[in-house]
Design an enzyme around this catalytic site. Structure first.
Site, short mmCIF file in Angstrom:
data_model
loop_
_atom_site.label_atom_id
_atom_site.label_comp_id
_atom_site.label_asym_id
_atom_site.label_seq_id
_atom_site.Cartn_x
_atom_site.Cartn_y
_atom_site.Cartn_z
N ASP A 1 0.87 -1.19 0.00
CA ASP A 1 0.00 0.00 0.00
C ASP A 1 0.89 1.22 0.00
O ASP A 1 2.00 1.20 0.54
CB ASP A 1 -0.94 0.01 1.21
CG ASP A 1 -2.22 0.79 0.91
OD1 ASP A 1 -3.26 0.17 0.64
OD2 ASP A 1 -2.16 2.05 0.93
N LYS B 1 -1.00 2.68 7.07
CA LYS B 1 -1.70 1.40 6.95
C LYS B 1 -0.71 0.24 7.04
O LYS B 1 -0.93 -0.73 7.78
CB LYS B 1 -2.43 1.39 5.60
CG LYS B 1 -3.57 0.43 5.52
CD LYS B 1 -4.39 0.63 4.24
CE LYS B 1 -5.67 1.39 4.49
NZ LYS B 1 -6.61 1.37 3.38
N GLU C 1 -18.38 -6.95 2.05
CA GLU C 1 -17.82 -6.56 3.35
C GLU C 1 -18.70 -7.18 4.43
O GLU C 1 -19.91 -7.30 4.28
CB GLU C 1 -17.80 -5.03 3.48
CG GLU C 1 -16.73 -4.42 2.61
CD GLU C 1 -16.74 -2.91 2.63
OE1 GLU C 1 -17.36 -2.32 3.53
OE2 GLU C 1 -16.14 -2.31 1.72
N ASN D 1 -23.45 -5.73 -10.15
CA ASN D 1 -23.76 -4.71 -9.14
C ASN D 1 -25.00 -3.89 -9.51
O ASN D 1 -25.83 -3.57 -8.66
CB ASN D 1 -22.56 -3.79 -8.92
CG ASN D 1 -21.59 -4.38 -7.92
OD1 ASN D 1 -21.81 -5.47 -7.39
ND2 ASN D 1 -20.51 -3.67 -7.64
N GLY E 1 -35.29 -1.09 2.69
CA GLY E 1 -34.48 -0.34 3.63
C GLY E 1 -34.37 1.12 3.21
O GLY E 1 -35.16 1.60 2.40
N CYS F 1 -19.55 0.36 -3.06
CA CYS F 1 -19.62 -0.19 -4.42
C CYS F 1 -20.85 0.25 -5.23
O CYS F 1 -20.70 0.89 -6.26
CB CYS F 1 -19.57 -1.71 -4.37
SG CYS F 1 -17.98 -2.32 -3.80
N LYS G 1 -21.22 4.09 -6.50
CA LYS G 1 -20.22 4.54 -7.48
C LYS G 1 -20.24 3.66 -8.72
O LYS G 1 -20.04 4.16 -9.84
CB LYS G 1 -18.83 4.58 -6.85
CG LYS G 1 -18.13 3.24 -6.74
CD LYS G 1 -16.67 3.39 -6.34
CE LYS G 1 -16.01 2.05 -6.10
NZ LYS G 1 -15.94 1.14 -7.24
N LYS H 1 -23.96 -1.13 6.21
CA LYS H 1 -24.54 -2.43 6.57
C LYS H 1 -23.80 -2.95 7.80
O LYS H 1 -22.77 -2.38 8.18
CB LYS H 1 -24.46 -3.41 5.41
CG LYS H 1 -23.06 -3.85 5.03
CD LYS H 1 -23.17 -4.96 4.02
CE LYS H 1 -21.86 -5.40 3.47
NZ LYS H 1 -21.95 -6.44 2.48
N1 NAD Z 1 -15.02 -2.92 -0.69
C1 NAD Z 1 -15.71 -3.89 -1.31
O1 NAD Z 1 -16.59 -4.51 -0.73
C2 NAD Z 1 -15.40 -4.22 -2.75
C3 NAD Z 1 -15.94 -5.39 -3.30
C4 NAD Z 1 -15.63 -5.72 -4.62
C5 NAD Z 1 -14.84 -4.89 -5.37
N2 NAD Z 1 -14.34 -3.73 -4.82
C6 NAD Z 1 -13.47 -2.89 -5.64
O2 NAD Z 1 -12.12 -3.11 -5.25
C7 NAD Z 1 -11.37 -1.92 -5.36
C8 NAD Z 1 -10.74 -1.56 -4.02
O3 NAD Z 1 -11.78 -1.30 -3.12
P1 NAD Z 1 -11.51 -1.21 -1.54
O4 NAD Z 1 -12.83 -1.09 -0.89
O5 NAD Z 1 -10.57 -2.28 -1.12
O6 NAD Z 1 -10.75 0.21 -1.48
P2 NAD Z 1 -9.92 0.84 -0.27
O7 NAD Z 1 -10.01 2.29 -0.44
O8 NAD Z 1 -10.31 0.19 1.02
O9 NAD Z 1 -8.42 0.35 -0.58
C9 NAD Z 1 -7.66 0.81 -1.64
C10 NAD Z 1 -6.21 0.90 -1.16
O10 NAD Z 1 -5.36 1.16 -2.27
C11 NAD Z 1 -4.30 1.96 -1.81
N3 NAD Z 1 -3.61 2.58 -2.97
C12 NAD Z 1 -4.04 3.57 -3.77
N4 NAD Z 1 -3.10 3.84 -4.70
C13 NAD Z 1 -2.07 3.01 -4.48
C14 NAD Z 1 -0.80 2.80 -5.10
N5 NAD Z 1 -0.41 3.52 -6.15
N6 NAD Z 1 -0.01 1.87 -4.60
C15 NAD Z 1 -0.37 1.13 -3.54
N7 NAD Z 1 -1.55 1.26 -2.91
C16 NAD Z 1 -2.37 2.20 -3.37
C17 NAD Z 1 -4.96 2.95 -0.87
O11 NAD Z 1 -4.04 3.54 0.01
C18 NAD Z 1 -5.96 2.03 -0.16
O12 NAD Z 1 -5.42 1.49 1.02
C19 NAD Z 1 -12.34 -0.86 -5.89
O13 NAD Z 1 -12.25 -0.81 -7.29
C20 NAD Z 1 -13.69 -1.41 -5.48
O14 NAD Z 1 -14.73 -0.96 -6.31
C21 NAD Z 1 -14.60 -3.40 -3.53
#
Ligand code: NAD
Length: 435
Positions: free
Chosen positions: A30, A35, A155, A211, A256, A263, A266, A326
């Site tokens: 990261d 973090k 999540e 989605n 609800g 997700c 956006k 949630k």
């Molecule tokens: N959260 C969910 O439930 C979920 C489910 C399915 C898909 N997604 C998708 O997965 C992707 C990530 O979602 P998330 O909820 O984990 O996001 P998040 O914001 O929790 O995590 C993203 C991480 O990427 C890091 N980051 C950004 N640029 C970076 C770089 N250049 N190098 C290293 N780290 C970097 C950030 O610091 C952050 O910690 C999104 O596209 C989201 O739509 C999320």
């Protein structure tokens, strides 16, 4: 196989920990040093049930490590996953792909061996092509393949979802990509999880399609709930009657306050933008987005009505139970609680809240809300209680105690957790959704 996960958020960290548990060697990267510092001290930067134990177990086994240093981490990795955020771009709602493309550039600049680059982030159709272009433009002489492997975990149930998925979607354009991905997910092949190989563009579209469909299902039942309220039906009975049809299914038919989270809001917006760009508008999803947006604020007005209208509401004290979008997560992104709280604050209502895990993230987003230490402390002196998130901790409140603590026994239950007849028998003015 050595695998690198770039981005250690909800998706990257869970995926990394689960892949390590399958026996792979995982490095989670990261760019946020705080973090990575926490993770290296064994502290979790997010709340996700079971994650702390899974991470600790795999760190101890030497299969999972954390760093901010991408160039050295990717050395020798067979697969490099991109799991960074793709938030809505300010102004137009398109997915902001700058983080994804930034990572592609970083990888291109330091790739010294053959590898598969996997987009796990949710990205619009065609993003894989651009990632490939960026890697080529970096001048790397190494063999590589760009694969799309969208993530479907929820999540709150993320580990179970990753380890026992309904399906794994892999969009690959060549045999090298498919071969490496087969190896990554071999433990799940053995588990008989369906693996769906597609083209890269199809994989990208599957994620948004899924989605958008789920968001539409939620929005449909929310509108049916409104109709029930007006026409005199009970949405719980109606939803069950609809959901028992195997063609429809009972999931995502719970009314609800509107869908939220990191997700659906956006991703529906980004899909609309993509569809517009391709001259193929998705009018159904346009309606879903519009209905859902207005619903969140309508829930605030529902509370004002329960307080006796705008004049009566001013100066009243309202308790919000649950803030996250949630239960079982601390994620506050686009939570309906934000809109409900805003409407109430604008109406001059004093707000006290309690959430088992979300208050730390919520506080900066809702500076006017006073956070409390327990559901009962939050309820004390309230003129109304609004149940926004159906955490288990709110499912069996001691109603006698609640009644003694509040100023007025009014409950607006935005998740239909309680039974209307029982609540009314217990002396509450009870308002729910669609009943
Ligand atoms: N959260 C969910 O439930 C979920 C489910 C399915 C898909 N997604 C998708 O997965 C992707 C990530 O979602 P998330 O909820 O984990 O996001 P998040 O914001 O929790 O995590 C993203 C991480 O990427 C890091 N980051 C950004 N640029 C970076 C770089 N250049 N190098 C290293 N780290 C970097 C950030 O610091 C952050 O910690 C999104 O596209 C989201 O739509 C999320």
């Amino acid at each position: 196989m050595k695998i690198v996960m770039v981005g250690s958020g909800y998706v990257g960290l869970v995926s990394g920990a689960c892949l390590a548990d399958f026996g792979h060697d995982i490095v989670c990267i990261d760019k946020d040093p705080a973090k990575i510092g926490k993770l290296n001290k064994g502290e979790m930067p997010i709340f996700e049930p079971g994650l702390a134990d899974l991470v600790a177990k795999n760190v101890e086994a030497g299969r999972l490590s954390f760093t901010t240093d991408l160039p050295s981490a990717i050395e020798g990795a067979g697969a490099i996953f991109i799991g960074v955020g793709t938030p809505s771009r300010r102004g137009d709602g398109h997915a902001d792909l700058s983080y994804v493309y930034g990572v592609a550039e970083e990888i291109g600049a330091s790739l010294k061996h053959a590898a598969v680059i996997v987009t796990k982030s949710t990205v619009p159709v065609g993003t894989g092509d651009e990632v490939e272009r960026i890697l080529r433009a970096s001048g790397t002489a190494q063999k590589f393949s760009v694969v799309s492997n969208p993530e479907f975990l929820r999540e709150g149930a993320a580990i179970g979802d990753f380890k026992r998925p309904d399906r794994i979607v892999i969009g690959a354009e060549d045999e090298f990509g498919r071969e490496v991905m087969r190896e990554v997910y071999r433990p799940l092949f053995l588990n008989e999880s369906p693996i769906h190989f597609t083209s890269r563009r199809s994989a990208e579209l599957i994620k948004y399609g899924a989605n958008a469909f789920l968001a539409a299902k939620i929005t449909f039942i929310n509108e049916m709930a409104d109709l029930c309220e007006r026409a005199g039906g009970d949405i719980q009975e109606v939803a069950r009657g609809i959901g028992l049809d195997n063609r429809i299914g009972s999931k995502f038919l719970h009314p609800g306050p509107g869908y939220g989270g990191s997700c659906f809001p956006k991703d529906t917006l980004a899909l609309l933008k993509t569809a517009e760009d391709y001259g193929s508008p998705l009018q159904l999803i346009e309606a879903v987005v519009k209905v859902n947006e207005s619903r969140k604020r309508a829930m605030g007005r529902k509370v004002i009505d329960a307080l006796g209208g705008a004049q009566a509401a001013r100066g009243k004290r309202v308790t919000l139970l649950g803030l996250t979008f949630k239960p079982n997560t601390d994620d506050m992104r686009d939570s309906p609680a934000l809109a409900v709280a805003q409407v109430l604050t604008d109406a001059g209502v004093e707000l006290i809240a309690y959430d088992p895990e979300g208050m730390e993230q919520a506080q900066p987003m809702m500076p006017h809300v006073t956070m409390s230490t327990s559901p009962y402390a939050a309820i004390e002196g309230a003129d109304a209680i609004v149940l926004i998130t159906e955490w288990d901790a709110f499912r069996a409140l001691d109603l006698k105690r609640v009644k003694e603590l509040v100023r007025a026994p009014v409950m607006v239950d935005l998740r239909n957790v309680y039974d209307p007849a029982e609540m009314r028998a217990a002396g509450f003015t009870y308002v729910s959704i669609g009943r």
